[in-house]
Scaffold this motif. Structure first.
Motif, PDB file in Angstrom:
ATOM      1  N   MET A 110      41.716  65.899  45.123  1.00  0.00           N
ATOM      2  CA  MET A 110      40.555  66.484  44.455  1.00  0.00           C
ATOM      3  C   MET A 110      39.943  67.618  45.274  1.00  0.00           C
TER       4      MET A 110
ATOM      5  N   LEU B  16      39.445  71.360  43.898  1.00  0.00           N
ATOM      6  CA  LEU B  16      38.151  72.057  43.903  1.00  0.00           C
ATOM      7  C   LEU B  16      38.299  73.417  44.590  1.00  0.00           C
TER       8      LEU B  16
ATOM      9  N   LEU C 213      31.544  63.086  41.443  1.00  0.00           N
ATOM     10  CA  LEU C 213      32.951  63.009  41.049  1.00  0.00           C
ATOM     11  C   LEU C 213      33.602  61.839  41.776  1.00  0.00           C
TER      12      LEU C 213
ATOM     13  N   VAL D  26      39.837  68.649  37.192  1.00  0.00           N
ATOM     14  CA  VAL D  26      39.012  69.573  37.983  1.00  0.00           C
ATOM     15  C   VAL D  26      39.158  70.987  37.429  1.00  0.00           C
TER      16      VAL D  26
END
Lengths: 403, 403
Positions: free
Chosen positions: A309, A313, A378, A392
């Motif tokens: 993640m 991002l 998140l 994402v």
């Protein structure tokens, strides 16, 4: 009177102040979102099901029923089963804070612990110190006792004890999640832990240390529990939900014996005791070495999701000073800050309407007072990596369209 | 400040009004008495361990983990698992009150139900109607919400609704255990149930019907639930503790959906939900026909103990008008009235000091207001018949020496 057809025109009870229905809660909304299969959900705080030791639990159930029989199904002591308290105390001792079995009190999940501690320490209007943001489930539990919340000073490293002053005096307790916090994922440094302990003594408040995620570190163990610095006024709340199974509803307090005695008295009236059977199954699983063999797998799993993640991002989020996110060293959450012009609840609605619907928890309900609307929580642990990337990207694309 | 040695002189937290420790509670004293092996204890409200379906539960654990896997260990909905709610609704329908699954709300034992309902319906000072005597664990739970208790009129047949009047108006709820009551063993007749329902409508109060023992009838089924007469203002609380296993901590409400929605909201803040795993194990056991095969054995077991104790009381108790006891048609308790000159707590102390030490629960804590000191609650279910005879004889002999 009895001929009046009250079935078709049902009476409404007079609810208490704290019982008056508020409608669907934020937590319930989260669970509802997490349950829709077409949504890539970063919303829930659920642990990854592939991390559950199903086989070990099956073996433990069989062993408990075979060797303990009716004892495992009978009423038991409010403090908890002695063999489990012993194991939990030993574990805490291994983690650096010497603890005896009689400093452990079982709870029916740590959510009950939050309610119990607030009920034990607070009358209506009592001052309670909370982080900003803080765990929304704790706010819900505490509100049943009608305290007044005072938000503590924070900076980019989380709670800032150096800035704590007279506003803390007389508080019944401070609610602190120092390790991989929900919702920010932040961890309080060793220095700040020490300083917080000093402030607790200086301003005469107790600390409820909530530590659901401490075992789920990625590369190195987090700093030691606040009890190491202030054992006489810290009650530490832990849980089996993230390391074993939330479906057992097993939490526990570790704290001073005189406070535990008061807790036991209240818990007796609240639910008599926590389930005997699941306590014994848990004791068996722990005794068979669950922590040594099972936790490294869970840690590696969560770390890989977190890294995925964080990279997504980096890859997809617009590069702006007013968009940033935390980099947790453990636990289940990343806290994403958006430009102040963006309401994260609007963003959520828009992302859910795209071809790649994704969900997260808008940050507002994590604030005790003035909600900040430009944050998202998140959670990455239950989502496969390819879906993390897609989700994402969908959030980032939608955000770009709003800027 | 941090150099002050607070470890050796520990600080005391400021407890809430309801959290202020009262010392060892009556319930805890009971459990302590029941645990001393040399004592013939008629004290505990524990079900007989030989009635636990250990094998069936072992098979169900295995089946649940094999077929449901991680689902059985995960967080779940606050209302309860759908398959269990369905089975409990079907069971209630079979017992004569048509019920749907969405009229069922799981609780973490019925003790949590007592706390939850009082918290939902009562503010400090709210009026709550209770029987006299009533279940002491309910009084403990309710006291956390600081209501004002009003004792309802009773006669030799238990609660007497015909005598209920204006003092009931405006009560938030009446707490009624109509079937095999704890502590008296008495059962409210069908006619009195109907009249109670009429009074609830006339004086506008809700009824919390507590029904832990209804399945444990000896020769014939007890009268139907109060919901049959007043479904719009009765919430019925039941439990798996007496028919399956108290060590699972599984209870459930049956009631109007709009009230259950308010309950669910509060329960979410109290403990998120009741354990997923034990709910699924229970659903499996029920689905496999536990009630049909297992309950007749439990009923026969309890009946034989009840008959043994009733005969022993007949054989050994002094024949006097001011010594009498109830003749329960089910459940776990006999309520013994002694001459007014006898304090049952004194009797207990003396019996415990004899060569055949025996225990029971003195009646005083079962009264919300003025305690009557000349009553004893006798539970017979966990004691083998030869010990029932010896224990009752010891109590009777000691009583004779005091008269």
């Amino acid at each position: 009177m009895s001929c009046c057809n009250q079935k078709t025109c049902p009476p409404t009870p007079t609810y208490s102040v704290v019982g008056t229905p508020q409608g669907v809660s934020a937590v319930q909304e989260i669970l509802a979102l997490a349950n829709r299969p077409e949504v890539i959900s970063f919303g829930g705080g659920l642990p990854a099901p592939e991390g559950f030791p199903v086989r070990e639990i099956a073996e433990a159930c069989e062993w408990v029923l075979k060797t303990q029989g009716p004892r495992s199904l009978q009423y038991s002591a409010v403090e908890g089963m002695p063999e489990l308290r012993e194991l939990l105390a030993r574990r805490e001792t291994e983690k650096g804070v010497p603890t005896s079995a009689d400093e452990v009190q079982l709870t029916t999940g740590s959510q009950q612990g939050l309610d119990l501690l607030a009920r034990l320490f607070c009358d209506k209007g009592s001052k309670v110190l909370v982080e900003s943001p803080t765990y929304l489930g704790a706010l819900s539990a505490f509100k049943l006792s009608q305290p007044e919340f005072v938000e503590l000073p924070v900076d980019e490293e989380g709670l800032n004890p150096a800035a704590m002053g007279e506003e803390c005096r007389g508080a019944r307790f401070a609610y602190i999640m120092p390790t991989f916090q929900n919702p920010t994922g932040r961890t309080l440094s060793l220095e700040r832990r020490k300083l917080l302990a000093e402030k607790a003594r200086e301003y005469n408040f107790w600390i409820l240390e909530d530590n659901p995620y401490g075992e789920i570190w990625y590369d190195e163990e987090p700093p030691v529990s606040l009890r190491a610095f202030c054992p006489e006024r810290v009650v530490s709340l832990q849980t089996m939900s993230k390391v074993l199974a939330p479906g057992f509803r097993l939490g526990y307090f570790i704290g001073p014996k005189h406070v535990l005695a008061a807790m036991a008295e209240m818990k007796q009236a609240m639910d008599l005791h926590t389930a005997t059977f699941t306590q014994l199954v848990t004791a068996r699983v722990l005794n068979e070495g669950l922590f040594k063999e099972h936790l490294p797998m869970v840690r590696a799993l969560y770390k890989s999701h977190a890294e995925c993640m964080l990279k997504a991002l980096d890859d997809f989020m617009p590069k702006r000073d007013d968009i940033e996110w935390t980099h947790p060293k453990g636990g289940m959450f990343i806290w994403l800050r958006l430009p102040e012009s963006i309401d994260s609840a609007d963003l959520l609605k828009k992302v859910l309407a795209t071809d790649v619907p994704a969900a997260f928890v808008p940050g507002a309900p994590f604030f005790a007072h003035e909600p900040k609307r430009n944050y998202c929580r998140l959670s990455f642990v239950t989502v496969p990596n390819e879906k993390i990337i897609a989700g994402v990207k969908s959030i980032a694309d939608t955000l770009k369209s709003m800027l």
